[in-house]
Motif scaffolding. Structure first.
Motif, PDB file in Angstrom:
ATOM      1  N   GLU B 561       0.837  -1.193   0.000  1.00  0.00           N
ATOM      2  CA  GLU B 561       0.000   0.000   0.000  1.00  0.00           C
ATOM      3  C   GLU B 561       0.872   1.243   0.000  1.00  0.00           C
ATOM      4  O   GLU B 561       1.923   1.261   0.643  1.00  0.00           O
ATOM      5  CB  GLU B 561      -0.885   0.031   1.251  1.00  0.00           C
ATOM      6  N   PRO B 562       0.439   2.289  -0.689  1.00  0.00           N
ATOM      7  CA  PRO B 562       1.246   3.512  -0.677  1.00  0.00           C
ATOM      8  C   PRO B 562       1.322   4.113   0.730  1.00  0.00           C
ATOM      9  O   PRO B 562       0.364   4.020   1.496  1.00  0.00           O
ATOM     10  CB  PRO B 562       0.509   4.449  -1.619  1.00  0.00           C
ATOM     11  N   HIS B 563       2.448   4.676   1.031  1.00  0.00           N
ATOM     12  CA  HIS B 563       2.651   5.360   2.307  1.00  0.00           C
ATOM     13  C   HIS B 563       2.052   6.757   2.236  1.00  0.00           C
ATOM     14  O   HIS B 563       1.477   7.257   3.196  1.00  0.00           O
ATOM     15  CB  HIS B 563       4.156   5.442   2.574  1.00  0.00           C
ATOM     16  N   GLU B 564       2.195   7.386   1.062  1.00  0.00           N
ATOM     17  CA  GLU B 564       1.662   8.737   0.866  1.00  0.00           C
ATOM     18  C   GLU B 564       0.203   8.658   0.435  1.00  0.00           C
ATOM     19  O   GLU B 564      -0.293   7.597   0.087  1.00  0.00           O
ATOM     20  CB  GLU B 564       2.494   9.474  -0.198  1.00  0.00           C
ATOM     21  N   GLN B 565      -0.440   9.833   0.407  1.00  0.00           N
ATOM     22  CA  GLN B 565      -1.859   9.861   0.093  1.00  0.00           C
ATOM     23  C   GLN B 565      -2.114  10.305  -1.351  1.00  0.00           C
ATOM     24  O   GLN B 565      -1.365  11.109  -1.914  1.00  0.00           O
ATOM     25  CB  GLN B 565      -2.582  10.839   1.025  1.00  0.00           C
ATOM     26  N   PHE B 566      -3.168   9.766  -1.885  1.00  0.00           N
ATOM     27  CA  PHE B 566      -3.687  10.279  -3.152  1.00  0.00           C
ATOM     28  C   PHE B 566      -4.459  11.561  -2.820  1.00  0.00           C
ATOM     29  O   PHE B 566      -5.196  11.616  -1.835  1.00  0.00           O
ATOM     30  CB  PHE B 566      -4.613   9.232  -3.779  1.00  0.00           C
ATOM     31  N   ALA B 567      -4.273  12.611  -3.626  1.00  0.00           N
ATOM     32  CA  ALA B 567      -4.941  13.874  -3.300  1.00  0.00           C
ATOM     33  C   ALA B 567      -5.354  14.603  -4.562  1.00  0.00           C
ATOM     34  O   ALA B 567      -4.634  14.613  -5.572  1.00  0.00           O
ATOM     35  CB  ALA B 567      -4.006  14.763  -2.468  1.00  0.00           C
ATOM     36  N   VAL B 568      -6.535  15.187  -4.520  1.00  0.00           N
ATOM     37  CA  VAL B 568      -6.966  16.124  -5.566  1.00  0.00           C
ATOM     38  C   VAL B 568      -7.330  17.421  -4.862  1.00  0.00           C
ATOM     39  O   VAL B 568      -7.867  17.406  -3.750  1.00  0.00           O
ATOM     40  CB  VAL B 568      -8.165  15.586  -6.383  1.00  0.00           C
ATOM     41  N   ARG B 569      -7.012  18.540  -5.514  1.00  0.00           N
ATOM     42  CA  ARG B 569      -7.144  19.815  -4.816  1.00  0.00           C
ATOM     43  C   ARG B 569      -7.561  20.901  -5.809  1.00  0.00           C
ATOM     44  O   ARG B 569      -7.099  20.913  -6.962  1.00  0.00           O
ATOM     45  CB  ARG B 569      -5.786  20.180  -4.194  1.00  0.00           C
ATOM     46  N   ALA B 570      -8.435  21.734  -5.349  1.00  0.00           N
ATOM     47  CA  ALA B 570      -8.817  22.923  -6.125  1.00  0.00           C
ATOM     48  C   ALA B 570      -8.608  24.133  -5.228  1.00  0.00           C
ATOM     49  O   ALA B 570      -9.034  24.141  -4.068  1.00  0.00           O
ATOM     50  CB  ALA B 570     -10.271  22.831  -6.549  1.00  0.00           C
ATOM     51  N   GLU B 571      -7.892  25.136  -5.752  1.00  0.00           N
ATOM     52  CA  GLU B 571      -7.614  26.340  -4.971  1.00  0.00           C
ATOM     53  C   GLU B 571      -7.906  27.549  -5.842  1.00  0.00           C
ATOM     54  O   GLU B 571      -7.341  27.700  -6.927  1.00  0.00           O
ATOM     55  CB  GLU B 571      -6.156  26.346  -4.500  1.00  0.00           C
ATOM     56  N   ALA B 572      -8.822  28.384  -5.363  1.00  0.00           N
ATOM     57  CA  ALA B 572      -9.192  29.573  -6.133  1.00  0.00           C
ATOM     58  C   ALA B 572      -8.862  30.815  -5.329  1.00  0.00           C
ATOM     59  O   ALA B 572      -9.012  30.836  -4.106  1.00  0.00           O
ATOM     60  CB  ALA B 572     -10.683  29.546  -6.439  1.00  0.00           C
ATOM     61  N   ILE B 573      -8.360  31.842  -6.028  1.00  0.00           N
ATOM     62  CA  ILE B 573      -8.081  33.125  -5.379  1.00  0.00           C
ATOM     63  C   ILE B 573      -8.915  34.193  -6.060  1.00  0.00           C
ATOM     64  O   ILE B 573      -8.850  34.360  -7.284  1.00  0.00           O
ATOM     65  CB  ILE B 573      -6.576  33.471  -5.458  1.00  0.00           C
ATOM     66  N   GLN B 574      -9.690  34.881  -5.225  1.00  0.00           N
ATOM     67  CA  GLN B 574     -10.564  35.933  -5.740  1.00  0.00           C
ATOM     68  C   GLN B 574     -10.073  37.275  -5.222  1.00  0.00           C
ATOM     69  O   GLN B 574      -9.932  37.479  -4.010  1.00  0.00           O
ATOM     70  CB  GLN B 574     -12.000  35.684  -5.267  1.00  0.00           C
ATOM     71  N   GLY B 575      -9.779  38.184  -6.144  1.00  0.00           N
ATOM     72  CA  GLY B 575      -9.319  39.509  -5.752  1.00  0.00           C
ATOM     73  C   GLY B 575     -10.472  40.386  -5.287  1.00  0.00           C
ATOM     74  O   GLY B 575     -11.586  40.311  -5.820  1.00  0.00           O
ATOM     75  N   LEU B 576     -10.189  41.219  -4.270  1.00  0.00           N
ATOM     76  CA  LEU B 576     -11.212  42.104  -3.725  1.00  0.00           C
ATOM     77  C   LEU B 576     -10.921  43.574  -3.993  1.00  0.00           C
ATOM     78  O   LEU B 576     -11.730  44.439  -3.633  1.00  0.00           O
ATOM     79  CB  LEU B 576     -11.340  41.878  -2.217  1.00  0.00           C
ATOM     80  N   LEU B 577      -9.767  43.852  -4.566  1.00  0.00           N
ATOM     81  CA  LEU B 577      -9.409  45.243  -4.822  1.00  0.00           C
ATOM     82  C   LEU B 577      -9.955  45.679  -6.183  1.00  0.00           C
ATOM     83  O   LEU B 577     -10.073  44.869  -7.115  1.00  0.00           O
ATOM     84  CB  LEU B 577      -7.890  45.412  -4.792  1.00  0.00           C
TER      85      LEU B 577
END
Lengths: 222, 664
Positions: B561-577
């Protein structure tokens, strides 16, 4: 007059007994106890109807074939049938046995001893309630609270091979072999004691795994 | 059932088994026995259990021979299993007397270790175990040696070898010692006369080395990777990416080490060598620390000697020349006195008073020309201060630090003074933690030695509040945890690069849902300083993150078994200026562990798809990374890199307790 009569009857009986001794040395059938030499210590009476001979003063029986010799305080026997004796000491290849009573079945060559029975032979001392000795197979079977002092043991039954000196403890037993006191499992078991000569001393090798040869030897008695 | 319990279960008389006792020595449970008078022996067989009277040890074997019936009693058994306390031993042969048990070609299993030995001699009176040509292995390391004596839980080894390589015939490396003491309870080893064996190579180590499973668990490579800013000049010596091996021992005394490496390894920086010898000597009330050699291609000397004058007063003499990595270069000879005393006051509050005075001859130099001083002159200084703390109270913990200092520069006719006041308050009431602090420096910033001791005025107020904890649980492996917090920094005076005002205001909240092998994170972080107190250097944005992780997947090789993890990620940055509003970026990334028996790869890749959404432009590769883990019987080594938006970082890690998975 009466004394003279008794003396002549006794003389006649003695003469018959001597004749009997001379005849007993010839084994007519070749079986153990079939040819006995009987020596009376005193009186000897014969029931002419039953053939029962009684030696009330004791005497000595000797079997030329087996070498068994019986000394008893009272001997009763029927020629070719059986011999009964009380307060006996029996010697033979099996050693020396003392017992309260002895019976030899001449036809089956079976010696049975009962009451305060003790056997002594080289490296073996046994006491028991009864002994059955088959002179043909040369196997002795001790029954009833069998205990030994040389070596120290106790058992429900003990079988002795007269030819080899090997012993089989049968049923629940205890055997003190030097440092150890071996006990049978709760349900009983068998322990073979094999006679060994170590130097001058006679000793026994004990094993719970009985040899097939010994089992075959004792097959008829187990 | 415990080992001893299992053994005891074999040692009972049953319907078919018998028992015999030798008084004051042992009891034998057996199926069959044969006495051998001519050999003075008794042989028990068919499954035998022998226990010492008192139960200190138990031997189970198919056959056991009791020897020396009329003389010196003993035992002999082939392929026995011996139970001794919580140890279980197997051997090719057992021979015993009333005083010792001797095992040949033995293996041993204990609660914390296992191993083997050519011979093991157990002293029945003292309980000591003497082993020859043995190896014992725990979770993290194995100890082997020519001979050893185990008394209680302490193993004293002669000609010892310690290695993290477990289960291999020829260990590629080991630390050898003339003697070693192993504490089986603490799982630690103290080696004396240590030598590092790397294949056929032998390198002397410190005369005394202590290893523990804990220290090995925390073990890190003596490798440091640094990235020193070049301040806009790639030719600045010592700048750029540097790699160095640190703490390499020199000599047998153990107080000298060597750092070796290079700086400026990335273009266009200038490469420079690193070779620094570090000495640390402590004798009764004197301490000397010295560093000399080459740092970033430039010479460096740093010697500092301290002597304890009284328990609260130290005298210091130091000599410095050169530039430590990323630091201002200077040359200096300095003497000083440092006093520190705890003022006894009743109760939990504490009060510590400090004072110092020094005199130095200092020359500030340029990194490009160490020989030509930019500023030169003596410095005479004094300082005093105190630190007071209430300890934990119902109203929280209060502390205050103060310092007042003055430094006179005769050559320049300057005097710099500075006063610091730094009160803080902290309250922890689970799940809430509150913190408030104020840090102010009042100073005339008059030091001519800029970069060395010039103070800057400061008036900073910081505050934070955070709550974190478990919100709900279902069953044993499903739960939701959450956290929320806010933190702010307000500067009453401009600081380097930042104007006065609210320079940071960050609010964040997040939830994590764990169910079995899966974990899901959702979080939002708002940086609001730019909208609450607008200034040209202040930004304002919100970052949203969604991530799913799964452990133990995918399985490419059966049983691994893998020691590390399977990962999926979504990261969004929204500007406020107003000048940078809307979706600035949307990173989608995935990391997949690929595990094999001796190798695990974890590649990651991510794309910024904001251009696609906003303008129909192709996604931008925003992340690529790879971790490569090599798993050996000696432990595992992970080497990796991450390139996120062009910024590259590298990583090295060692896990001495991770070894190839044993297949069932």
């Amino acid at each position: 007059m009466l004394l003279r009569f008794l003396a002549s009857v006794t003389a006649l009986l003695l003469a018959w007994g001597v004749a009997q001794e001379a005849e007993g040395t010839q084994p007519p059938e070749g079986r153990p106890f079939a040819a006995l030499t009987i020596l009376s210590n005193g009186r000897q009476t014969i029931d002419l109807v039953t053939g029962l001979t009684t030696l009330p003063d004791g005497g000595r029986l000797m079997d030329a074939q087996t070498g068994v010799e019986v000394l008893a305080q009272v001997i009763r026997y029927v020629e070719g049938e059986y011999i009964e004796a009380t307060a006996v000491t029996v010697t033979g290849v099996f050693g020396e046995v003392t017992a309260e009573a002895l019976r030899i079945d001449v036809k089956t060559s079976l010696l049975t001893a009962t009451g305060e029975l003790r056997l002594a032979r080289d490296g073996l001392r046994v006491s028991a309630t009864s002994l059955r000795y088959d002179a043909v197979d040369q196997v002795a079977v001790f029954d009833g609270g069998v205990a030994g002092t040389e070596p120290t043991f106790s058992a429900d039954r003990v079988l002795l091979d007269i030819l080899t000196g090997d012993v089989l403890l049968d049923g629940r037993y205890e055997y003190a072999g030097g440092l150890f006191t071996m006990r049978s499992p709760e349900v009983g078991g068998r322990l073979q004691l094999t006679l060994q000569q170590v130097g001058e001393a006679v000793t026994y090798a004990a094993t719970t795994e009985v040899s097939p040869a010994l089992l075959e030897r004792f097959k008829a008695y187990l | 059932m415990t080992l001893a319990g299992w053994a005891a279960a074999q040692c009972t008389a049953g319907p078919d088994t018998s028992q015999v006792t030798i008084p004051d020595y042992l009891a034998v449970y057996y199926l069959h026995f044969t006495s051998l008078p001519d050999e003075d022996e008794v042989r028990f067989y068919g499954g035998v259990c022998v226990t010492a009277v008192g139960g200190e040890w138990t031997v189970i074997a198919d056959e056991v021979t009791v020897v020396g019936l009329s003389g010196e009693l003993g035992l002999r058994a082939a392929a026995p299993m011996l139970y001794w306390g919580d140890l279980r031993m197997q051997a090719a042969n057992l021979a015993a007397t009333t005083e010792t048990l001797v095992l040949q070609q033995a293996t041993i299993d204990g609660p914390d270790f296992s191993g083997d030995a050519t011979t093991m001699v157990l002293d029945l009176f003292t309980g000591a175990v003497v082993m020859t040509e043995f190896t014992l292995a725990g979770v993290a390391f194995a100890v082997s040696g020519e001979s050893a004596e185990l008394i209680g839980q302490t193993l004293s080894v002669t000609n010892a070898e310690v290695t993290t390589c477990i289960g291999v015939e020829q260990t590629p490396y080991a630390i050898q010692g003339v003697r070693a003491t192993v504490d089986l309870t603490a799982r630690s080893v103290e080696l004396q006369g240590g030598v590092l064996r790397l294949g056929a190579l032998r390198i002397g180590l410190r005369p005394r080395i202590e290893l523990t499973e804990e220290s090995l668990e925390r073990f890190t490579l003596p490798l440091q990777v640094s990235n020193v800013p070049d301040g806009g000049d790639p030719a600045r010596p010592g700048s750029g990416v540097g790699v160095r091996l640190v703490g390499l021992p020199l000599g047998d005394e153990g107080d000298a080490t060597l750092d070796i490496g290079a700086t400026g390894l990335d273009a266009p920086h200038t490469p420079g060598a690193v070779a620094l010898v570090r000495l640390a000597v402590r004798e009764s009330q004197q301490r000397v620390n010295a560093t000399f050699g080459v740092e970033g291609g430039l010479p460096l000397l740093d010697v500092r000697a301290e002597r304890e004058v009284t328990p609260w007063l130290d005298a210091t003499v130091s000599l410095y020349s050169g530039a430590a990595a990323g630091e201002t270069p200077y040359h200096e000879a300095r003497v000083g006195l440092n006093a520190e005393a705890d003022v006894p006051i009743p109760g939990p509050p504490s009060l510590t008073v400090t004072a110092e005075a020094f005199a130095a001859a200092t020359a500030l130099a340029s990194i490009y020309d160490l020989a030509t001083p930019l500023v030169f002159g003596p410095r005479l200084g004094a300082a005093a201060g105190f630190t007071a703390a209430t300890g934990r109270t119902a109203a929280g913990s209060f502390s205050v630090r103060t310092r007042a200092e003055a430094t006179y520069y005769p050559s320049q006719g300057a005097l710099q003074w500075a006063v610091r006041l730094n009160p803080t308050w902290r309250l922890d009431v689970a799940p809430l933690a509150l913190q408030l602090g104020y840090d102010t420096w009042l100073t005339n910033s008059a030091s001519p030695f800029e970069g060395l001791d010039r103070r800057r005025p400061l008036a900073r107020l910081t505050a934070s509040a955070r709550a974190a904890g478990q919100l709900a649980t279902w069953g044993e492996d499903r739960r939701v945890t959450g956290s929320a917090g806010v933190r702010a920094t307000h500067d009453g005076l401009p600081t380097s690069g930042n104007p006065a005002g609210l320079n940071a205001f960050v609010a964040d909240a997040g939830l994590t849902y764990e169910t079995g092998v899966w974990a899901f994170d959702a979080s939002a972080t708002a940086r609001l300083a730019g909208v609450l107190d607008p200034a040209p250097s202040r930004d304002a944005s919100v970052t949203y993150v969604l991530e799913a992780r799964r452990s133990g997947w995918p399985v490419l090789q059966e049983g691994v078994e893998p020691h590390e993890q399977f990962a999926v990620r979504a990261e969004a940055i929204q500007g406020l200026l107003a000048d940078d509003p809307g979706l600035r970026r949307l990173d989608l990334s995935v990391a997949v562990p690929l595990a094999f028996e001796n190798l695990e790869l974890r590649p990651s890749i991510g794309f910024d798809v904001a251009p696609l959404i906003e303008s129909g432009l192709p996604p931008i590769l925003s992340l690529h990374a790879l971790d490569v883990t090599v798993i050996t019987c000696c432990g595992s080594l992970t080497v990796g890199y991450t390139n996120k938006d062009g910024a590259v970082t590298a990583s090295f890690a060692i896990d001495l307790e991770r070894r190839p998975m044993k297949k069932e």
